[in-house]
Design a protein around this motif. Structure first.
Motif, PDB file in Angstrom:
ATOM      1  N   UNK B   4     -35.717 -29.588  30.944  1.00 17.95           N
ATOM      2  CA  UNK B   4     -34.492 -30.224  30.455  1.00 17.95           C
ATOM      3  C   UNK B   4     -34.293 -31.613  31.068  1.00 17.95           C
ATOM      4  N   UNK B  74     -25.941 -39.051  20.394  1.00 16.91           N
ATOM      5  CA  UNK B  74     -26.031 -39.029  21.857  1.00 16.91           C
ATOM      6  C   UNK B  74     -25.226 -37.826  22.334  1.00 16.91           C
ATOM      7  N   UNK B  75     -25.836 -37.040  23.198  1.00 19.32           N
ATOM      8  CA  UNK B  75     -25.165 -35.851  23.719  1.00 19.32           C
ATOM      9  C   UNK B  75     -24.071 -36.256  24.710  1.00 19.32           C
ATOM     10  N   UNK B  76     -22.863 -35.745  24.531  1.00 25.96           N
ATOM     11  CA  UNK B  76     -21.770 -36.017  25.463  1.00 25.96           C
ATOM     12  C   UNK B  76     -20.858 -34.791  25.481  1.00 25.96           C
ATOM     13  N   UNK B  77     -21.242 -33.815  26.319  1.00 30.11           N
ATOM     14  CA  UNK B  77     -20.537 -32.516  26.324  1.00 30.11           C
ATOM     15  C   UNK B  77     -19.445 -32.479  27.386  1.00 30.11           C
ATOM     16  N   UNK B  78     -18.268 -31.996  26.996  1.00 26.06           N
ATOM     17  CA  UNK B  78     -17.128 -31.873  27.915  1.00 26.06           C
ATOM     18  C   UNK B  78     -16.633 -30.433  27.908  1.00 26.06           C
ATOM     19  N   UNK B  79     -17.359 -29.524  28.547  1.00 28.81           N
ATOM     20  CA  UNK B  79     -16.941 -28.119  28.490  1.00 28.81           C
ATOM     21  C   UNK B  79     -15.808 -27.758  29.449  1.00 28.81           C
ATOM     22  N   UNK B  80     -15.442 -28.709  30.332  1.00 31.44           N
ATOM     23  CA  UNK B  80     -14.393 -28.388  31.306  1.00 31.44           C
ATOM     24  C   UNK B  80     -13.020 -28.422  30.632  1.00 31.44           C
ATOM     25  N   UNK B  82      -9.249 -29.710  29.930  1.00 32.35           N
ATOM     26  CA  UNK B  82      -8.692 -31.062  29.941  1.00 32.35           C
ATOM     27  C   UNK B  82      -7.917 -31.325  31.232  1.00 32.35           C
ATOM     28  N   UNK B  84      -8.715 -30.147  34.241  1.00 34.91           N
ATOM     29  CA  UNK B  84      -9.683 -30.483  35.280  1.00 34.91           C
ATOM     30  C   UNK B  84     -10.231 -31.901  35.062  1.00 34.91           C
ATOM     31  N   UNK B  85     -10.418 -32.268  33.798  1.00 36.59           N
ATOM     32  CA  UNK B  85     -10.917 -33.608  33.479  1.00 36.59           C
ATOM     33  C   UNK B  85      -9.926 -34.675  33.947  1.00 36.59           C
ATOM     34  N   UNK B 142     -16.697 -23.249  38.170  1.00 39.19           N
ATOM     35  CA  UNK B 142     -17.650 -24.144  37.505  1.00 39.19           C
ATOM     36  C   UNK B 142     -17.524 -24.102  35.997  1.00 39.19           C
ATOM     37  N   UNK B 143     -18.168 -25.088  35.346  1.00 36.46           N
ATOM     38  CA  UNK B 143     -18.125 -25.107  33.893  1.00 36.46           C
ATOM     39  C   UNK B 143     -19.506 -25.374  33.356  1.00 36.46           C
TER      40      UNK B 143
END
Lengths: 140, 143
Positions: B4, B74-80, B82, B84-85, B142-143
């Motif tokens: 990866x 383009x990969x831009x993942x935000x699994x956390x 909002x 926490x962000x 964790x996320x």
């Protein structure tokens, strides 16, 4: 001229962040996950970025002034202060929690504007807090 | 090298970022530090001329958009969450201003200059970054 330089630098910087996968907080966090499923990509980005910059610093020493200004405006390289250490320590905590530092957060507006806006707005509040604390009090 | 990982893209993107910072240094005589430029651009910091800072900051998403347009998604993942962000953004905002820089200013520009301040700052935020992810993972956040 300076504006053109700023835009060119920003464009190439943002493009580089996109090419290198740094707009993906999951990947950035993967680099910080040293004891988990570690992703070394960010190390290649930092290493790659330092090559042209190391050359630029050598060139800079031979230049009396930059192309579009009368002088170089460069920060001090020496004093290690509690403020530097504390601030950097805090920054690392936020970086680990969000998987984002300021550059990727701003560039990510192109891909995922809603999430980028949440992070960036909060970051701007952080800027404002330090800016307010740093200003000398106004005496009436 | 795990499959990866993206060493080649990382290196190419890194060379682009370093060249961008070199343009800023040799062209405008300034450090291409994103936190400082961003604060300056919105009037919450001193330093560079405001138009220079604004142009640089606007260039960041435009450059990313250009790559997405030319090369595909383009990969831009935000699994956390909002929340926490937002907390992360707030801490990054305070920390980078107190510490006078982030990954670009200290990490790329300062380290390549062999600036003592920047080397210490970078080691510090790397260390707390590693520690934060390890602790968050250990407590199950964790996320």
């Amino acid at each position: 001229m300076r504006t053109v330089i700023g835009l060119a630098s920003g464009l190439l910087f943002g493009a580089g962040l996109a090419v290198s996968g740094m707009l993906d907080p999951v990947r950035v966090r993967g680099f910080l996950d040293l004891f988990g499923v570690w992703d070394p990509t960010l190390a290649f980005v930092m290493g790659g970025a330092m090559i042209p910059m190391a050359i630029a610093w050598l060139v800079q020493r031979r230049m009396a002034a930059p192309v579009a200004d009368a002088d170089f405006h460069l920060p001090d390289t020496n004093p290690i202060t509690p403020r530097l250490l504390g601030g950097s320590a805090l920054f690392g905590i936020g970086w680990g929690l969000g998987g984002l530092c300021p550059g990727p957060a701003l560039a990510a507006f192109a891909i995922n504007p809603a999430a980028a806006a949440v992070f960036t707005a909060a970051m701007a509040v952080g800027f404002a807090i330090v800016w307010a604390l740093d200003r000398p009090p106004v005496h009436a | 090298m795990p499959d990866y990982a993206m060493p080649v893209q990382g290196l190419i993107g890194g060379l682009m970022i370093g060249t961008a910072a070199a343009i800023m240094l040799l062209g405008a005589g300034r450090i291409a530090g994103v936190s400082g430029m961003a604060a300056r651009a919105i009037g919450l910091g001193g330093g560079a001329p405001r138009t220079l800072a604004l142009a640089f900051i606007i260039g960041l998403p435009l450059g990313a958009a250009l790559v997405a347009w030319l090369a595909g998604p383009i990969l831009s993942r935000f699994p956390m969450s909002m929340a926490m962000l937002a907390v992360a953004g707030l801490i990054v905002g305070i920390g980078t201003r107190l510490g006078s820089g982030c990954t670009s200013g200290h990490g790329v520009c300062g380290m390549s200059r062999l600036s003592k301040r920047s080397i210490v700052a970078t080691c510090t935020f790397m260390a707390t970054g590693f520690a934060t992810v390890a602790i968050v993972n250990a407590v199950g956040g964790g996320w």
